[in-house]
Write an enzyme that holds these catalytic residues in place. Structure first.
Site: not given
Length: 280
Positions: A42-45, A72
């Site tokens: 994912l874009a960020e964890t 986000h």
């Protein structure tokens, strides 16, 4: 170990920006956090460390690197904490180098995040390759510590633009060659324009960090909202990130170089990670 996946800056599943969230009492090993982020893709964890019921530390990882700020995934983390970890209506994230982010949850579920602004400045001497980043002209270039900001003439230019991801990677690589830093330290690229239905629209690209196009980039709006506030002469704005998934951000400029960025979130998944965990 429990993990959540939350769609941020949306009230609908499969919209906004998905982020994974893991809450623990101690930090995991950095290499383990990076591997989990890579596995999630994912874009960020976000990884959240509990201090007490109202105070937390937070870190963010893309599939390739740890980043210093992610909006986000902060929203997703606050959503998870308000849901399952605290009865408080206000919590604080203690963030390395950026101070304290205060989160407030309204009765309708909207979460208000108090961030420092990242004011952009005009850039005249920018890499010539930047002219090839999108397949249409832009009228000005700005930058803050996070990204180059290409200001387009029309909203449709932003919505319909085709990015050249290889060029963005090349700009990052040239940066790495000319400094002692890495390509992942180079500026990302965002494009933006005034909007008819919102105050402004934007898109965001960071392929050198493992994110070809970020669906919604809360951190970037700490620069975009102040920029458009100056252009439009207003302190409260609605921004829309016009990616394929899309996401709406409610922005309000405050004194002392602070900004409120608010949005909704939707739980997609709760999962159990099966690992032999070594904490540090």
């Amino acid at each position: 170990m429990k993990m959540y996946q939350v769609d941020a800056f949306t009230t609908e599943l499969f919209k906004g920006n998905p982020a994974a969230v893991i809450v623990s009492n101690d930090w995991l090993d950095v290499s383990l956090m990076q591997n989990i982020a890579l596995e999630n893709n994912l874009a960020e964890t976000a990884f959240v460390k509990v201090i007490d019921a109202e105070n937390y530390e937070i870190r963010w990882f893309t599939p390739q690197v740890e980043v210093d700020f992610c909006g986000h995934a902060t929203l997703a983390s606050a959503f998870v904490l308000f849901k399952d970890y605290t009865q408080a209506q206000q919590i604080k994230f203690h963030v390395k180098n950026l101070g304290i982010f205060t989160m407030n949850q309204a009765e309708d579920g909207k979460i208000e995040m108090n961030f420092p602004t990242r004011l952009p400045k005009p850039v005249k001497d920018y890499p010539s390759l930047l002219n090839q980043v999108i397949d249409r002209p832009f009228k000005a270039v700005y930058a803050n510590e996070q990204a180059y900001i290409l200001v387009c003439e029309h909203e449709q230019d932003v919505i319909e633009a085709v990015p050249n991801l290889n060029v963005i990677r090349e700009i990052a690589q040239q940066y790495a060659l000319s400094t002692a830093l890495t390509a992942s330290d180079a500026l990302d690229v965002t494009i933006t324009a005034e909007s008819k239905d919102y105050d402004y629209v934007a898109r965001y690209f960071a392929p050198h960090k493992g994110i070809d196009e970020d669906p919604v980039t809360g951190s970037m709006h700490t620069g975009l909202a102040p920029f458009w506030a100056g252009q439009l002469g207003k302190n409260e704005l609605i921004g829309f990130q016009s990616s394929a998934r899309g996401g709406k951000l409610y922005c309000k400029l405050l004194e002392d170089n602070r900004i409120l960025i608010s949005g909704y979130a939707k739980l997609y998944m709760q999962a159990e990670i099966y690992l032999s965990i070594a904490s540090r």
